[in-house]
Design an enzyme around this catalytic site. Structure first.
Site, PDB file in Angstrom:
ATOM      1  N   LYS A  47       0.725  -1.078  -0.008  1.00 15.08           N
ATOM      2  CA  LYS A  47      -0.064  -0.124   0.056  1.00 15.08           C
ATOM      3  C   LYS A  47       0.867   1.345   0.017  1.00 15.08           C
ATOM      4  CE  LYS A  47      -3.099   2.943   0.748  1.00 15.08           C
ATOM      5  NZ  LYS A  47      -4.377   3.240  -0.178  1.00 15.08           N
ATOM      6  N   ALA A  60       2.644   1.564  -3.388  1.00 13.03           N
ATOM      7  CA  ALA A  60       1.869   1.661  -4.458  1.00 13.03           C
ATOM      8  C   ALA A  60       1.666   3.239  -4.582  1.00 13.03           C
ATOM      9  CB  ALA A  60       0.402   0.922  -4.319  1.00 13.03           C
ATOM     10  N   CYS A 109      -3.073  11.128   1.001  1.00 18.90           N
ATOM     11  CA  CYS A 109      -2.179   9.925   0.986  1.00 18.90           C
ATOM     12  C   CYS A 109      -0.737   9.954   0.507  1.00 18.90           C
ATOM     13  CB  CYS A 109      -2.887   8.794   0.238  1.00 18.90           C
ATOM     14  SG  CYS A 109      -4.556   8.237   0.771  1.00 18.90           S
TER      15      CYS A 109
HETATM   16  C1  UDX Z   1      -4.582   7.912  -4.240  1.00 17.17           C
HETATM   17  C2  UDX Z   1      -4.075   6.701  -4.789  1.00 17.17           C
HETATM   18  O1  UDX Z   1      -4.542   6.449  -6.212  1.00 17.17           O
HETATM   19  C3  UDX Z   1      -5.044   5.645  -4.328  1.00 17.17           C
HETATM   20  O2  UDX Z   1      -4.812   4.346  -4.842  1.00 17.17           O
HETATM   21  C4  UDX Z   1      -4.850   5.452  -2.714  1.00 17.17           C
HETATM   22  O3  UDX Z   1      -5.915   4.563  -2.164  1.00 17.17           O
HETATM   23  C5  UDX Z   1      -5.097   6.693  -2.211  1.00 17.17           C
HETATM   24  O4  UDX Z   1      -4.344   7.606  -2.693  1.00 17.17           O
HETATM   25  P1  UDX Z   1      -6.183   9.947  -4.433  1.00 17.17           P
HETATM   26  O5  UDX Z   1      -5.277  10.792  -3.639  1.00 17.17           O
HETATM   27  O6  UDX Z   1      -7.647   9.777  -3.720  1.00 17.17           O
HETATM   28  O7  UDX Z   1      -5.817   8.365  -4.591  1.00 17.17           O
HETATM   29  O8  UDX Z   1      -6.162  10.530  -5.877  1.00 17.17           O
HETATM   30  P2  UDX Z   1      -5.423  10.249  -7.037  1.00 17.17           P
HETATM   31  O9  UDX Z   1      -6.160   9.993  -8.290  1.00 17.17           O
HETATM   32  O10 UDX Z   1      -4.202   9.168  -6.897  1.00 17.17           O
HETATM   33  O11 UDX Z   1      -4.707  11.596  -7.217  1.00 17.17           O
HETATM   34  C6  UDX Z   1      -3.467  12.364  -6.244  1.00 17.17           C
HETATM   35  C7  UDX Z   1      -3.085  13.484  -6.893  1.00 17.17           C
HETATM   36  O12 UDX Z   1      -2.260  13.483  -7.920  1.00 17.17           O
HETATM   37  C8  UDX Z   1      -4.095  14.625  -7.126  1.00 17.17           C
HETATM   38  O13 UDX Z   1      -3.639  15.654  -6.727  1.00 17.17           O
HETATM   39  C9  UDX Z   1      -4.000  14.649  -8.727  1.00 17.17           C
HETATM   40  O14 UDX Z   1      -4.483  15.636  -9.228  1.00 17.17           O
HETATM   41  C10 UDX Z   1      -2.673  14.257  -9.054  1.00 17.17           C
HETATM   42  N1  UDX Z   1      -2.310  13.904 -10.342  1.00 17.17           N
HETATM   43  C11 UDX Z   1      -2.871  12.419 -10.590  1.00 17.17           C
HETATM   44  C12 UDX Z   1      -1.474  14.522 -11.115  1.00 17.17           C
HETATM   45  O15 UDX Z   1      -1.069  15.614 -10.880  1.00 17.17           O
HETATM   46  N2  UDX Z   1      -1.172  13.828 -12.417  1.00 17.17           N
HETATM   47  C13 UDX Z   1      -1.646  12.654 -12.770  1.00 17.17           C
HETATM   48  O16 UDX Z   1      -1.439  12.235 -13.649  1.00 17.17           O
HETATM   49  C14 UDX Z   1      -2.486  11.868 -11.961  1.00 17.17           C
END
Ligand code: UDX
Ligand code: ADP
Length: 457
Positions: A217, A220, A273
């Site tokens: 976790k 990842a 996270c």
């Molecule tokens: C993340 C993990 O994806 C998920 O598996 C875990 O359980 C919790 O943490 P989350 O934080 O809800 O989920 O959103 P996520 O879609 O991962 O985006 C995290 C951040 O990265 C956001 O601020 C998003 O805008 C940013 N991001 C994401 C980017 O800047 N570029 C990308 O290509 C993808």
């Protein structure tokens, strides 16, 4: 029929339990929380979190086989299986401050389970993201007194992302369950696997040892964040060389070994996270005498801070190095679209820096205005909150796109341009808008990792 309890009615506990309740109607699911307000909201039509599709699922199961309550001790007494889904923030004091995870709430929950459990066998499922070996610590607490209950602690990290929680829960890439490799451990893992098998194909349910599950976790999240920091680091180089990050990202994403996902350049990642988990991973490495590994992962967070700062500096320098008395329209405050969550959102440090420069800020976000108010409480400076993005932009010198909500793409940018001070600037922190169109309207457009489109010489 089993009594399933979830302690912690947050972004993870609420949606996950609603999904289990939906697919396992023969079981009774109760979600408890210390916050009476949260529970009241879960029992209303106004849920405490915004998540597309969640209300429909909750309406289907609430009162049928799903219940929200503040009666934690009673819930524990009746439970055969207890999911622990409380928040595990970064520690802010003492040893490991700013890096390790604050486990005080985790330990409180362990003690509450120990003193209230009444069933002969109780399975405790670690759902919150926790340091590696947290399950073992929980087991030690639970076995510290002999109260006649046999506890089996297993790890089942949640991989859902906010904004897509219902989809992620309905069709997870995998479900990971970590348990001890003895008979009791296997049995507990099988019980949980059977629950998921109501709707998840068996081949997607992975069994591992507890520590692999916990570490997977953390890792990842670290890997996902690392991809974003990697692409963001290259935006800086693109801006110097004339390369275009969208073309670069598309080109490398077509390599099957790299893949196209999570390569969207941004003002920086946020959310509850990524930063927390990487800091903890690095802290863990330090603790185990692996400073080089710690430093490697720390750099993912430093790169994110650098990107946020770079975005701000670009705003400052392209506006003649002064923002005093200028109005900045902030479109989006949530850390990503389709959520009202503002935890660790890049919008916050950017707003703070703008206010320090004595700019006034006007924030618009479809779901996150209440949380934005909370995050900026006590911060000095002129701050406005507008539900209507057109009002936020009226008279503004600059428009900063921080969160790529779909509705922001559909705005009438000619109308916005006409209402703004001139020269009008757009800083697109997500490369989300139609830059050529905006330039033709008259905006000076500053994307990430591609040449600026400027009318100024
Ligand atoms: C993340 C993990 O994806 C998920 O598996 C875990 O359980 C919790 O943490 P989350 O934080 O809800 O989920 O959103 P996520 O879609 O991962 O985006 C995290 C951040 O990265 C956001 O601020 C998003 O805008 C940013 N991001 C994401 C980017 O800047 N570029 C990308 O290509 C993808
Ligand atoms: P996550 O994103 O991990 O779900 P949240 O902060 O959204 O985190 O939710 C965690 C929930 O856990 C909060 O509603 C909080 O009130 C609850 N909580 C924290 N400590 C306890 C505890 N000791 N007992 C019950 N609930 C708790």
């Amino acid at each position: 029929m089993a009594n399933i309890l979830c302690i912690g009615a947050g972004y993870v506990g609420g949606p996950t339990m609603a999904m289990i309740a939906k697919h396992c109607p023969e079981h009774r699911i109760t979600v408890v929380d210390v916050s009476a307000k949260r529970i009241e909201q879960w029992n209303s039509e106004n849920l405490p979190i915004y998540e597309p599709g969640l209300l429909e699922v909750v309406q289907e199961v609430r009162g049928r086989n799903m219940f929200f309550s503040t009666e934690i001790a009673l819930g524990i007494e009746e439970a055969d299986m207890i999911f622990v889904s409380i928040n595990t923030p970064t520690k802010t004091y003492g040893e490991g401050a700013g890096r390790g995870t604050d486990l005080q709430y985790w330990e409180q929950v362990a003690r509450a389970i120990l003193s209230n459990s009444k069933k002969k066998n109780v399975i405790v499922v670690e759902k919150s993201t926790l340091p590696v070996r947290a399950a073992a610590a929980m087991a030690r607490i639970l076995h510290s007194e002999s109260n006649g209950v046999h506890f089996e602690v297993i790890s089942n990290p949640e991989f859902l992302a906010e904004g897509t929680a219902i989809k992620d829960l309905t069709e997870p890439d995998r479900v990971l369950i970590g348990g001890r490799s003895n008979e009791s451990g296997h049995k507990a893992c099988k019980t949980l696997a059977d629950l998921y098998a109501h709707w998840v194909p068996r081949e997607k349910i992975l069994l591992a040892n507890v520590w692999s599950s916990e570490l997977s976790k953390l890792f990842a999240n670290a890997m996902l964040a690392q991809r974003i920091s990697s692409i963001n680091s290259i935006t800086a180089l693109c801006e110097k060389t004339g390369a275009d990050i969208s073309e670069v990202s598309h080109a490398i994403g077509m390599d099957k070994r790299i893949g196209p996902h999570f390569l969207q350049a941004s003002v920086g990642f946020g959310g509850s996270c990524f930063r927390k988990d990487i800091l903890h991973l690095a802290y863990l490495c330090e603790h185990y005498g692996l400073p080089e590994v710690a430093e490697y992962w720390d750099s993912v967070v430093s790169m994110n801070d650098y990107q946020i700062n770079r975005f701000f500096k670009n705003i400052l320098t392209s506006q003649f190095s002064t923002l005093a008395n200028k109005k900045m329209a902030i479109l989006g405050f949530a850390f990503k679209p389709d959520t009202g969550d503002t935890r660790d959102t890049p919008a916050l440090p950017i707003c703070r820096k703008l206010l320090e420069e004595r700019a006034s800020i006007s924030i618009s976000d479809p779901q996150a205005l209440d949380n934005a108010r909370f995050e900026l409480e006590g911060v000095e400076g002129e701050i406005h909150y507008e539900q209507d993005p057109y009002l936020a932009c009226q008279g503004a010198h600059s428009l900063l796109l921080i969160t790529h909500w779909q509705e922001f793409r559909q705005l009438d940018y000619q109308r916005i341009f006409d209402s703004m001070a001139k020269p009008a600037f757009i800083f697109d922190g997500r490369n989300f808008l139609d830059h050529q169109h905006l330039f033709e309207i008259g905006f000076n457009v500053f994307p990430l990792g591609k040449p600026a489109l400027s009318h100024l010489q």
